[in-house]
Design a protein around this motif. Structure first.
Motif, PDB file in Angstrom:
ATOM      1  N   UNK A  58       7.911  29.756 -43.813  1.00  0.00           N
ATOM      2  CA  UNK A  58       8.736  29.714 -45.038  1.00  0.00           C
ATOM      3  C   UNK A  58       9.995  30.820 -44.764  1.00  0.00           C
ATOM      4  N   UNK A  59       9.767  32.061 -44.282  1.00  0.00           N
ATOM      5  CA  UNK A  59      10.822  33.032 -43.834  1.00  0.00           C
ATOM      6  C   UNK A  59      11.881  32.268 -43.039  1.00  0.00           C
ATOM      7  N   UNK A  60      11.391  31.584 -41.944  1.00  0.00           N
ATOM      8  CA  UNK A  60      12.617  31.048 -40.953  1.00  0.00           C
ATOM      9  C   UNK A  60      13.233  29.884 -41.947  1.00  0.00           C
ATOM     10  N   UNK A  61      12.536  29.182 -42.713  1.00  0.00           N
ATOM     11  CA  UNK A  61      13.306  28.168 -43.524  1.00  0.00           C
ATOM     12  C   UNK A  61      13.995  28.736 -44.544  1.00  0.00           C
ATOM     13  N   UNK A  62      13.798  29.484 -45.379  1.00  0.00           N
ATOM     14  CA  UNK A  62      14.659  30.321 -46.317  1.00  0.00           C
ATOM     15  C   UNK A  62      15.686  30.999 -45.558  1.00  0.00           C
ATOM     16  N   UNK A  63      15.512  31.550 -44.584  1.00  0.00           N
ATOM     17  CA  UNK A  63      16.455  32.541 -44.020  1.00  0.00           C
ATOM     18  C   UNK A  63      17.432  31.574 -42.963  1.00  0.00           C
ATOM     19  N   UNK A  64      17.271  30.370 -42.935  1.00  0.00           N
ATOM     20  CA  UNK A  64      17.965  29.535 -42.318  1.00  0.00           C
ATOM     21  C   UNK A  64      17.888  29.859 -40.518  1.00  0.00           C
ATOM     22  N   UNK A  65      16.754  30.299 -40.143  1.00  0.00           N
ATOM     23  CA  UNK A  65      16.539  30.680 -38.836  1.00  0.00           C
ATOM     24  C   UNK A  65      15.749  29.669 -38.348  1.00  0.00           C
ATOM     25  N   UNK A  66      15.550  28.257 -38.550  1.00  0.00           N
ATOM     26  CA  UNK A  66      14.697  27.428 -38.042  1.00  0.00           C
ATOM     27  C   UNK A  66      15.567  26.558 -37.094  1.00  0.00           C
ATOM     28  N   UNK A  67      16.831  26.834 -37.173  1.00  0.00           N
ATOM     29  CA  UNK A  67      17.460  26.137 -35.900  1.00  0.00           C
ATOM     30  C   UNK A  67      17.429  24.497 -36.193  1.00  0.00           C
ATOM     31  N   UNK A  68      17.410  24.197 -37.199  1.00  0.00           N
ATOM     32  CA  UNK A  68      17.333  22.665 -37.541  1.00  0.00           C
ATOM     33  C   UNK A  68      18.605  22.030 -37.211  1.00  0.00           C
TER      34      UNK A  68
ATOM     35  N   UNK B  86      15.194  20.036 -29.536  1.00  0.00           N
ATOM     36  CA  UNK B  86      13.875  19.729 -29.670  1.00  0.00           C
ATOM     37  C   UNK B  86      13.540  19.103 -31.092  1.00  0.00           C
ATOM     38  N   UNK B  87      14.310  19.726 -31.913  1.00  0.00           N
ATOM     39  CA  UNK B  87      13.914  19.111 -33.453  1.00  0.00           C
ATOM     40  C   UNK B  87      14.426  17.832 -33.504  1.00  0.00           C
ATOM     41  N   UNK B  88      15.431  17.280 -32.928  1.00  0.00           N
ATOM     42  CA  UNK B  88      15.877  15.843 -32.843  1.00  0.00           C
ATOM     43  C   UNK B  88      15.004  14.818 -32.190  1.00  0.00           C
ATOM     44  N   UNK B  89      14.094  15.203 -31.154  1.00  0.00           N
ATOM     45  CA  UNK B  89      12.874  14.515 -30.397  1.00  0.00           C
ATOM     46  C   UNK B  89      12.031  14.420 -31.722  1.00  0.00           C
ATOM     47  N   UNK B  90      11.536  15.352 -32.540  1.00  0.00           N
ATOM     48  CA  UNK B  90      10.631  15.264 -33.571  1.00  0.00           C
ATOM     49  C   UNK B  90      11.016  14.283 -34.405  1.00  0.00           C
ATOM     50  N   UNK B  91      12.314  14.397 -34.930  1.00  0.00           N
ATOM     51  CA  UNK B  91      13.018  13.522 -36.028  1.00  0.00           C
ATOM     52  C   UNK B  91      12.972  12.016 -35.413  1.00  0.00           C
ATOM     53  N   UNK B  92      13.529  11.941 -34.096  1.00  0.00           N
ATOM     54  CA  UNK B  92      13.306  10.488 -33.615  1.00  0.00           C
ATOM     55  C   UNK B  92      12.062   9.901 -33.777  1.00  0.00           C
ATOM     56  N   UNK B  93      10.881  10.418 -33.384  1.00  0.00           N
ATOM     57  CA  UNK B  93       9.508   9.797 -33.543  1.00  0.00           C
ATOM     58  C   UNK B  93       9.164   9.560 -34.808  1.00  0.00           C
ATOM     59  N   UNK B  94       9.561  10.314 -35.767  1.00  0.00           N
ATOM     60  CA  UNK B  94       9.244  10.071 -37.186  1.00  0.00           C
ATOM     61  C   UNK B  94      10.114   8.768 -37.768  1.00  0.00           C
ATOM     62  N   UNK B  95      11.292   8.606 -37.152  1.00  0.00           N
ATOM     63  CA  UNK B  95      12.239   7.470 -37.584  1.00  0.00           C
ATOM     64  C   UNK B  95      11.599   6.393 -36.957  1.00  0.00           C
ATOM     65  N   UNK B  96      11.166   6.327 -35.635  1.00  0.00           N
ATOM     66  CA  UNK B  96      10.898   5.065 -34.980  1.00  0.00           C
ATOM     67  C   UNK B  96       9.363   4.748 -35.157  1.00  0.00           C
ATOM     68  N   UNK B  97       8.410   5.670 -35.355  1.00  0.00           N
ATOM     69  CA  UNK B  97       6.992   5.413 -35.939  1.00  0.00           C
ATOM     70  C   UNK B  97       6.762   4.990 -37.294  1.00  0.00           C
ATOM     71  N   UNK B  98       7.560   5.887 -38.067  1.00  0.00           N
ATOM     72  CA  UNK B  98       7.031   5.958 -39.449  1.00  0.00           C
ATOM     73  C   UNK B  98       8.390   5.626 -40.285  1.00  0.00           C
TER      74      UNK B  98
END
Length: 427
Positions: A243-253, A161-173
């Motif tokens: 921020x908690x998810x991001x700093x604790x590496x639980x965002x699953x990026x 799901x994160x890859x789909x978001x990243x793909x849109x940013x790369x394609x459109x912006x």
């Protein structure tokens, strides 16, 4: 000294006065005479007339700007869809004394309040409902909207799901490995009762804070509302679950990957302005004025293209839901519900079948395909009327690893693989 009789008389007088204060004030009338006419021409009748404006429209262009849409900021179809979702949650039962206000009218009052920010007094005379009743209806309907529209704001849950978001940013912006644009705003409110300086911010007014992350399609993917205005802008981010998810590496990026034409692996990042810290997961512009055609200026330009999404989302939010155009005369809890309901409605309308009615051409910033020049959105002309106030830009120290990530993006944007034709003209 007072005599016994005088003491007894004085005590009796005190008791009488105290009991008089406790006695409920006698009503002047059961219903204001000016509101009784709703039995003749109710708000439901008004809605029917507004729908007729749309149905009897001569052409599609007029229909998109019909009375119902202008009044409630959505089509009658979307209104009915919402009513079906929350009708059972906001409906009230008739009593022996009076008929209950229909769920349709309750939803209509709330949407009109969000669309205009009108006072409860003004809505009282428009809908023929007392301001005391309206003050109970609006928070309840907002709670129902937040509850039934939960699925319209969802942060990606896995790498795919994160890859789909990243793909849109790369394609459109043209910004690879970008998984969201983040921003925050102070929402002006009246001074809360008995709150002291708890909600008084450094800008000199009372506020609650809206922090959000949006995707490349102008949709919210994360939202946090209600933080007290006195908390520093940097502290707002620290207090969020994001921020908690991001700093604790639980965002699953997704795992770090190499940008086209480069050799070093680069993490997936969120883009923001100078109000946020620079780290390996958050990219911000280089500070100060950059030399023309320099790599740092090109990086700032490319980052601003991606970050401009969040500016447009907040801009259209305050343009459509004009409750954000003036300080909210509400207590913080109610103001939080109103803000969250507006955010959920934004995503609901963006993802509905008639999103072109909600966001017609010209709603968002656009770019000339040949020169890259920005064509300003319509909301920017009304920007001075919004009470959504930006966070303050604050310089912060950053780690060497974070600076290396920014340097990698900088080099990529100036390479043959990462450049866009118009960036040198813009820089």
């Amino acid at each position: 000294m007072y005599s016994d009789d005088e003491i007894i008389t004085g005590a009796a007088a005190v008791i009488v006065i105290a009991n008089a204060k406790k006695m409920p004030k006698k009503r002047r009338f059961w219903m204001r005479p000016s509101l009784r006419s709703r039995r003749i021409y109710s708000a439901s009748d008004m809605m029917k007339d507004l729908i007729l404006d749309d149905v009897n429209a001569i052409n599609l262009e007029y229909r998109c700007n019909g009375g119902f849409k202008n009044f409630f900021r959505m089509s009658s179809t979307e209104f009915e869809q919402l009513l079906n979702l929350i009708g059972s949650k906001i409906a009230a039962k008739d009593t022996n004394f009076r008929e209950a206000i229909p769920a349709k009218v309750r939803l209509g009052v709330t949407l009109r309040f969000l669309a205009t920010g009108d006072s409860y007094h003004s809505l009282m005379y428009l809908f023929k409902i007392s301001k005391q009743t309206i003050s109970k209806i609006i928070p309840k309907v907002c709670e129902a909207l937040i509850d039934v529209l939960q699925d319209y704001i969802k942060m990606p849950q896995n790498e795919q799901e994160w890859n789909l978001v990243a793909k849109d940013f790369n394609t459109k912006w043209n910004f690879p490995n970008c998984v969201g644009a983040m921003d925050g705003k102070h929402i002006s409110i009246q001074a809360p009762l008995n709150s002291g300086t708890e909600f008084f911010n450094y800008k000199g007014f009372f506020s609650i804070v809206l922090f959000a992350v949006v995707d490349a399609n102008y949709n919210f993917i994360y939202c946090d509302v209600g933080c007290q205005g006195r908390i520093s802008d940097g502290g707002v981010l620290k207090n969020t679950s994001f921020n908690s998810l991001l700093t604790d590496l639980k965002m699953k990026l997704p795992a770090d990957c190499v940008l086209p034409g480069r050799t070093r692996k680069t993490p997936f990042v969120f883009v923001g302005d100078d109000a946020f810290p620079l780290n390996q997961s958050i990219m911000k512009p280089y500070p100060g004025v950059q030399a023309k055609y320099s790599k740092t200026r090109i990086f700032n330009y490319r980052l601003s293209r991606a970050r401009r999404i969040s500016e447009n989302v907040f801009g259209i939010l305050s343009s459509v839901f004009r409750v954000f155009r003036k300080p909210m005369m509400l207590q913080p809890n109610t103001a939080t519900k109103v803000t969250l309901a507006s955010v959920y409605l934004h995503n609901f309308l963006r993802k509905s079948g008639s999103k072109n009615i909600y966001n017609p051409p010209g709603t968002f910033d656009s770019e000339c395909s040949e020169t890259g020049n920005v064509i300003a959105a319509a909301w920017r002309a009304e920007l001075q009327g919004s009470t959504l106030t930006n966070f303050t830009q604050i310089g912060r120290k950053s780690s060497a690893e974070a600076q290396e990530v920014r340097e990698e993006f900088k080099e990529y944007f100036s390479s043959a693989e990462g450049a866009v034709p118009w960036q040198y003209e813009k820089s």
